[in-house]
Design a protein around this motif. Sequence first.
Motif, PDB file in Angstrom:
ATOM      1  N   GLN A 244      -4.304 -12.333   3.752  1.00  0.00           N
ATOM      2  CA  GLN A 244      -3.066 -12.640   4.442  1.00  0.00           C
ATOM      3  C   GLN A 244      -2.692 -14.119   4.290  1.00  0.00           C
ATOM      4  O   GLN A 244      -3.317 -14.932   4.464  1.00  0.00           O
ATOM      5  CB  GLN A 244      -3.528 -12.523   6.026  1.00  0.00           C
ATOM      6  N   ASP A 245      -1.615 -14.066   3.392  1.00  0.00           N
ATOM      7  CA  ASP A 245      -1.287 -15.351   2.821  1.00  0.00           C
ATOM      8  C   ASP A 245       0.287 -15.423   2.666  1.00  0.00           C
ATOM      9  O   ASP A 245       0.912 -14.784   1.852  1.00  0.00           O
ATOM     10  CB  ASP A 245      -1.744 -15.608   1.499  1.00  0.00           C
ATOM     11  N   PRO A 246       1.018 -16.138   3.741  1.00  0.00           N
ATOM     12  CA  PRO A 246       2.372 -16.121   3.628  1.00  0.00           C
ATOM     13  C   PRO A 246       2.933 -16.955   2.098  1.00  0.00           C
ATOM     14  O   PRO A 246       3.895 -16.401   1.517  1.00  0.00           O
ATOM     15  CB  PRO A 246       2.965 -16.979   4.587  1.00  0.00           C
ATOM     16  N   ALA A 247       2.094 -17.904   1.824  1.00  0.00           N
ATOM     17  CA  ALA A 247       2.719 -18.354   0.414  1.00  0.00           C
ATOM     18  C   ALA A 247       2.577 -17.654  -0.680  1.00  0.00           C
ATOM     19  O   ALA A 247       3.465 -17.398  -1.521  1.00  0.00           O
ATOM     20  CB  ALA A 247       1.755 -19.594   0.028  1.00  0.00           C
ATOM     21  N   GLY A 248       1.668 -16.605  -0.787  1.00  0.00           N
ATOM     22  CA  GLY A 248       1.719 -15.473  -1.619  1.00  0.00           C
ATOM     23  C   GLY A 248       2.151 -14.320  -1.492  1.00  0.00           C
ATOM     24  O   GLY A 248       1.806 -13.377  -2.270  1.00  0.00           O
ATOM     25  N   THR A 249       2.825 -14.341  -0.369  1.00  0.00           N
ATOM     26  CA  THR A 249       3.572 -12.952   0.112  1.00  0.00           C
ATOM     27  C   THR A 249       2.697 -11.998   0.065  1.00  0.00           C
ATOM     28  O   THR A 249       2.920 -10.729  -0.463  1.00  0.00           O
ATOM     29  CB  THR A 249       4.874 -12.805  -0.707  1.00  0.00           C
ATOM     30  N   THR A 250       1.428 -12.066   0.647  1.00  0.00           N
ATOM     31  CA  THR A 250       0.556 -10.623   0.788  1.00  0.00           C
ATOM     32  C   THR A 250      -0.040 -10.874   2.198  1.00  0.00           C
ATOM     33  O   THR A 250       0.044 -11.330   2.983  1.00  0.00           O
ATOM     34  CB  THR A 250      -0.813 -11.065  -0.046  1.00  0.00           C
ATOM     35  N   GLY A 251      -0.325  -9.433   2.616  1.00  0.00           N
ATOM     36  CA  GLY A 251      -0.804  -9.029   3.879  1.00  0.00           C
ATOM     37  C   GLY A 251       0.342  -8.683   4.893  1.00  0.00           C
ATOM     38  O   GLY A 251      -0.010  -8.842   5.953  1.00  0.00           O
ATOM     39  N   ARG A 252       1.691  -8.303   4.280  1.00  0.00           N
ATOM     40  CA  ARG A 252       2.565  -7.715   5.286  1.00  0.00           C
ATOM     41  C   ARG A 252       2.731  -6.459   5.390  1.00  0.00           C
ATOM     42  O   ARG A 252       2.776  -5.769   4.252  1.00  0.00           O
ATOM     43  CB  ARG A 252       3.941  -8.431   4.703  1.00  0.00           C
ATOM     44  N   ARG A 253       2.911  -5.884   6.454  1.00  0.00           N
ATOM     45  CA  ARG A 253       3.156  -4.575   6.880  1.00  0.00           C
ATOM     46  C   ARG A 253       1.955  -3.789   6.366  1.00  0.00           C
ATOM     47  O   ARG A 253       1.974  -2.873   5.687  1.00  0.00           O
ATOM     48  CB  ARG A 253       4.234  -4.040   6.205  1.00  0.00           C
ATOM     49  N   VAL A 254       0.685  -3.827   6.681  1.00  0.00           N
ATOM     50  CA  VAL A 254      -0.522  -3.554   6.186  1.00  0.00           C
ATOM     51  C   VAL A 254      -1.104  -2.752   7.585  1.00  0.00           C
ATOM     52  O   VAL A 254      -1.223  -3.388   8.636  1.00  0.00           O
ATOM     53  CB  VAL A 254      -1.815  -4.552   5.622  1.00  0.00           C
ATOM     54  N   THR A 255      -1.328  -1.573   7.495  1.00  0.00           N
ATOM     55  CA  THR A 255      -1.977  -0.595   8.571  1.00  0.00           C
ATOM     56  C   THR A 255      -3.336  -0.078   8.108  1.00  0.00           C
ATOM     57  O   THR A 255      -3.353   0.581   6.848  1.00  0.00           O
ATOM     58  CB  THR A 255      -1.158   0.515   8.849  1.00  0.00           C
ATOM     59  N   ILE A 256      -4.386  -0.126   8.796  1.00  0.00           N
ATOM     60  CA  ILE A 256      -5.665   0.577   8.421  1.00  0.00           C
ATOM     61  C   ILE A 256      -5.951   1.345   9.774  1.00  0.00           C
ATOM     62  O   ILE A 256      -6.412   0.687  10.630  1.00  0.00           O
ATOM     63  CB  ILE A 256      -6.621  -0.737   8.150  1.00  0.00           C
ATOM     64  N   ALA A 257      -5.838   2.706   9.528  1.00  0.00           N
ATOM     65  CA  ALA A 257      -5.720   3.600  10.895  1.00  0.00           C
ATOM     66  C   ALA A 257      -6.505   4.823  10.775  1.00  0.00           C
ATOM     67  O   ALA A 257      -6.518   5.248   9.522  1.00  0.00           O
ATOM     68  CB  ALA A 257      -4.126   3.541  11.322  1.00  0.00           C
ATOM     69  N   ASP A 258      -7.156   5.508  11.775  1.00  0.00           N
ATOM     70  CA  ASP A 258      -7.500   6.515  11.977  1.00  0.00           C
ATOM     71  C   ASP A 258      -8.892   6.672  10.739  1.00  0.00           C
ATOM     72  O   ASP A 258      -9.098   7.692  10.341  1.00  0.00           O
ATOM     73  CB  ASP A 258      -6.598   7.670  11.925  1.00  0.00           C
ATOM     74  N   ASN A 259      -9.684   5.493  10.580  1.00  0.00           N
ATOM     75  CA  ASN A 259     -10.877   5.712   9.692  1.00  0.00           C
ATOM     76  C   ASN A 259     -12.002   5.582  10.236  1.00  0.00           C
ATOM     77  O   ASN A 259     -11.925   5.500  11.770  1.00  0.00           O
ATOM     78  CB  ASN A 259     -10.686   4.734   8.409  1.00  0.00           C
ATOM     79  N   GLU A 260     -13.119   6.229   9.742  1.00  0.00           N
ATOM     80  CA  GLU A 260     -14.349   5.674  10.422  1.00  0.00           C
ATOM     81  C   GLU A 260     -15.452   4.810   9.237  1.00  0.00           C
ATOM     82  O   GLU A 260     -15.075   5.066   7.931  1.00  0.00           O
ATOM     83  CB  GLU A 260     -15.235   7.073  10.523  1.00  0.00           C
ATOM     84  N   PHE A 261     -16.137   4.010   9.879  1.00  0.00           N
ATOM     85  CA  PHE A 261     -16.635   2.815   8.985  1.00  0.00           C
ATOM     86  C   PHE A 261     -18.279   2.805   9.792  1.00  0.00           C
ATOM     87  O   PHE A 261     -18.507   2.695  10.910  1.00  0.00           O
ATOM     88  CB  PHE A 261     -15.941   1.482   9.368  1.00  0.00           C
ATOM     89  N   ASP A 262     -19.065   2.910   8.819  1.00  0.00           N
ATOM     90  CA  ASP A 262     -20.689   2.563   9.269  1.00  0.00           C
ATOM     91  C   ASP A 262     -21.288   2.464   8.408  1.00  0.00           C
ATOM     92  O   ASP A 262     -21.158   2.589   6.847  1.00  0.00           O
ATOM     93  CB  ASP A 262     -21.077   3.742   9.881  1.00  0.00           C
ATOM     94  N   GLY A 263     -22.233   1.558   8.427  1.00  0.00           N
ATOM     95  CA  GLY A 263     -23.412   0.949   7.541  1.00  0.00           C
ATOM     96  C   GLY A 263     -22.989  -0.256   6.414  1.00  0.00           C
ATOM     97  O   GLY A 263     -23.464  -0.495   5.593  1.00  0.00           O
TER      98      GLY A 263
END
Length: 220
Positions: free
Chosen positions: A127-146
Amino acid sequence: MADPPATTTVHSAIELATVLQSPFRGRIVIPNDAEWRMENPCGARDEFGRCVPTPLTQIPVRSGVEIVGKRGFLGRRPVLHATYQGENYILFVIQGNDVRISGVHFRGPSRRTTGNQKQVTAIRAIQDPAGTTGRRVTIADNEFDGWPDSAVNVCGNYETLEAGVCNVGPRGPRQHTGPLTTRADAGSMRIERNHIHHNARDGAGYGVVTAGNSYTTIEG
């Protein structure tokens, strides 16, 4: 009228990584029966010329990409299993804007509780405004383990990236000269409705990490 986004279905871990490393922009679909080890089955060869698998790490997710896991019987998510434990690394690195990742089971290399594990993270979002990254990002309805480090790591622009680990910069006056992320930007990075469990480690094993002047909305 604008053309609809391109859609492609991948059929192996190496095909997924290859598409993500290409200029492709659009929707990448992972089939519901996928259960893939995140490695290149012939990434190297031994002294007899036989294929040796090598791990897939630091896979880029660039602007305009959507990764969708197709749900199967009883809502089963396709599984991406990172088994490599030899060093610190990130599996996927979001490097742009307008990205969505949903419906995938990200399984890490270990559920053990020990301080001797390498720190491994499923997804990092830069997420870097100077590099215009990390805008309108969604990580949803996943499973994470380990995941011995974290399931998701949001790395702001007041940090350094070294050996795949997001480290806070030196203490004292900030050397950063560009714009910084603020709380008003939190809605542009959303982590919602994920099932995060068994990220066991002594000293890490977090669900979501936000650091280095990053702001994120976490729900559900």
